[in-house]
Motif scaffolding. Structure first.
Motif, PDB file in Angstrom:
ATOM      1  N   TYR A  47       0.805  -1.209   0.000  1.00 54.55           N
ATOM      2  CA  TYR A  47       0.000   0.000   0.000  1.00 54.55           C
ATOM      3  C   TYR A  47       0.847   1.273   0.000  1.00 54.55           C
ATOM      4  O   TYR A  47       0.302   2.362  -0.053  1.00 54.55           O
ATOM      5  CB  TYR A  47      -0.945   0.028   1.202  1.00 54.55           C
ATOM      6  CG  TYR A  47      -1.986  -1.047   1.154  1.00 54.55           C
ATOM      7  CD1 TYR A  47      -2.740  -1.248   0.001  1.00 54.55           C
ATOM      8  CD2 TYR A  47      -2.227  -1.867   2.230  1.00 54.55           C
ATOM      9  CE1 TYR A  47      -3.699  -2.238  -0.063  1.00 54.55           C
ATOM     10  CE2 TYR A  47      -3.188  -2.854   2.179  1.00 54.55           C
ATOM     11  CZ  TYR A  47      -3.924  -3.038   1.032  1.00 54.55           C
ATOM     12  OH  TYR A  47      -4.869  -4.014   0.973  1.00 54.55           O
ATOM     13  N   ASN A  51      -3.189   3.633  -3.441  1.00 56.30           N
ATOM     14  CA  ASN A  51      -4.164   4.439  -2.714  1.00 56.30           C
ATOM     15  C   ASN A  51      -5.359   3.573  -2.346  1.00 56.30           C
ATOM     16  O   ASN A  51      -5.940   2.910  -3.195  1.00 56.30           O
ATOM     17  CB  ASN A  51      -4.595   5.603  -3.622  1.00 56.30           C
ATOM     18  CG  ASN A  51      -5.525   6.556  -2.929  1.00 56.30           C
ATOM     19  OD1 ASN A  51      -6.219   6.203  -1.988  1.00 56.30           O
ATOM     20  ND2 ASN A  51      -5.532   7.773  -3.400  1.00 56.30           N
ATOM     21  N   LEU A  52      -5.742   3.570  -1.080  1.00 55.89           N
ATOM     22  CA  LEU A  52      -6.863   2.744  -0.634  1.00 55.89           C
ATOM     23  C   LEU A  52      -8.182   3.148  -1.294  1.00 55.89           C
ATOM     24  O   LEU A  52      -9.129   2.370  -1.322  1.00 55.89           O
ATOM     25  CB  LEU A  52      -7.001   2.808   0.889  1.00 55.89           C
ATOM     26  CG  LEU A  52      -5.895   2.100   1.662  1.00 55.89           C
ATOM     27  CD1 LEU A  52      -6.056   2.324   3.155  1.00 55.89           C
ATOM     28  CD2 LEU A  52      -5.886   0.624   1.358  1.00 55.89           C
ATOM     29  N   ASP A  53      -8.246   4.364  -1.824  1.00 56.41           N
ATOM     30  CA  ASP A  53      -9.464   4.800  -2.503  1.00 56.41           C
ATOM     31  C   ASP A  53      -9.694   4.047  -3.817  1.00 56.41           C
ATOM     32  O   ASP A  53     -10.795   4.033  -4.352  1.00 56.41           O
ATOM     33  CB  ASP A  53      -9.418   6.310  -2.800  1.00 56.41           C
ATOM     34  CG  ASP A  53      -9.453   7.131  -1.525  1.00 56.41           C
ATOM     35  OD1 ASP A  53      -9.960   6.620  -0.506  1.00 56.41           O
ATOM     36  OD2 ASP A  53      -8.960   8.270  -1.546  1.00 56.41           O
ATOM     37  N   VAL A  54      -8.658   3.427  -4.343  1.00 56.92           N
ATOM     38  CA  VAL A  54      -8.788   2.736  -5.626  1.00 56.92           C
ATOM     39  C   VAL A  54      -9.677   1.501  -5.493  1.00 56.92           C
ATOM     40  O   VAL A  54     -10.621   1.315  -6.240  1.00 56.92           O
ATOM     41  CB  VAL A  54      -7.404   2.353  -6.195  1.00 56.92           C
ATOM     42  CG1 VAL A  54      -7.552   1.508  -7.444  1.00 56.92           C
ATOM     43  CG2 VAL A  54      -6.605   3.601  -6.500  1.00 56.92           C
ATOM     44  N   THR A  82      -5.935  -0.822 -12.442  1.00 58.46           N
ATOM     45  CA  THR A  82      -5.335  -0.087 -11.331  1.00 58.46           C
ATOM     46  C   THR A  82      -4.658   1.182 -11.821  1.00 58.46           C
ATOM     47  O   THR A  82      -4.831   2.252 -11.239  1.00 58.46           O
ATOM     48  CB  THR A  82      -4.331  -0.987 -10.577  1.00 58.46           C
ATOM     49  OG1 THR A  82      -5.004  -2.179 -10.162  1.00 58.46           O
ATOM     50  CG2 THR A  82      -3.760  -0.279  -9.372  1.00 58.46           C
ATOM     51  N   GLN A  86      -5.402   4.973 -10.885  1.00 58.62           N
ATOM     52  CA  GLN A  86      -4.353   5.725 -10.214  1.00 58.62           C
ATOM     53  C   GLN A  86      -3.133   5.816 -11.129  1.00 58.62           C
ATOM     54  O   GLN A  86      -2.181   5.058 -10.990  1.00 58.62           O
ATOM     55  CB  GLN A  86      -3.991   5.065  -8.878  1.00 58.62           C
ATOM     56  CG  GLN A  86      -3.095   5.948  -8.048  1.00 58.62           C
ATOM     57  CD  GLN A  86      -2.875   5.375  -6.658  1.00 58.62           C
ATOM     58  OE1 GLN A  86      -3.568   4.473  -6.233  1.00 58.62           O
ATOM     59  NE2 GLN A  86      -1.899   5.913  -5.965  1.00 58.62           N
ATOM     60  N   ASP A  88      -0.524   7.590 -11.361  1.00 61.47           N
ATOM     61  CA  ASP A  88       0.832   7.776 -10.832  1.00 61.47           C
ATOM     62  C   ASP A  88       1.534   6.445 -10.571  1.00 61.47           C
ATOM     63  O   ASP A  88       2.762   6.398 -10.444  1.00 61.47           O
ATOM     64  CB  ASP A  88       0.820   8.649  -9.575  1.00 61.47           C
ATOM     65  CG  ASP A  88       0.114   8.001  -8.404  1.00 61.47           C
ATOM     66  OD1 ASP A  88      -0.984   7.440  -8.602  1.00 61.47           O
ATOM     67  OD2 ASP A  88       0.654   8.056  -7.284  1.00 61.47           O
TER      68      ASP A  88
END
Length: 175
Positions: A47, A51-54, A82, A86, A88
């Motif tokens: 992690y 990002n946990l929001d993904v 993924t 995200q 980045d």
């Protein structure tokens, strides 16, 4: 190495640990299974860049089958999905990112090593504890074998700073 590649390597190692620990768990040795908290530590390392929001709390659902398949389709789909969520994660990791990730993994290896040692002293020895998954992964991340230095770190012969410096020295030169 891209951040997504590092994340996937961590997830793969984490999955392999879970598979190896299933035998211990199924034999009813739940306390010993739970003591190996390096599994959770190892998952947390992934992690660092995810990002946990993904995926939220459902990440394990999305990972189902990604590493079991004999086809790369599921793996590629997971990576693409993924990275789309995200972007980045498609960036290259810098040396500091790699070192931080390796230090987290080294701490997980240290815990695995020492818990195995405590149980061995009490006459309980598990083949699971002799795995080189974390050691090999760190070696892959820095580009050189790290087994000796990680053994020194895990047996408290050297401190964090010395391990960090050794890992930095092992990193391939960038242009």
């Amino acid at each position: 190495m891209k951040k997504i590649d590092a994340v996937m390597k961590i997830f793969y190692v984490d999955k392999r640990f879970i598979w190896k620990f299933e035998d211990v768990h199924e034999e009813g040795l739940t306390i010993i299974y739970d003591i190996f908290t390096c599994l959770e530590d190892l998952r947390k390392c992934a992690y660092v860049f995810l990002n946990l929001d993904v995926y939220g709390d459902d990440l394990s659902v999305y990972l189902e089958g990604v590493f079991e398949s004999h086809h790369d389709d599921e793996y590629d789909e997971f990576v693409d999905r993924t990275v789309a969520k995200q972007p980045d994660l498609n960036e290259e990791m810098d040396n500091e990112d790699i070192i931080e990730l390796c230090m987290n993994l080294a701490d997980a290896e240290c815990e695995r090593y020492n818990i195995h040692g405590k149980w061995k002293e009490m006459g309980v020895d598990f083949k699971i504890a002799d795995t080189t998954l974390i050691v090999d992964l760190i070696g892959e991340l820095v580009g050189k074998d790290v087994s000796k230095i990680l053994h020194k770190y895990s047996s408290y012969q050297i401190l964090d700073d010395e391990l960090r410096e050794d890992l930095k020295a092992k990193l391939p030169e960038t242009a």
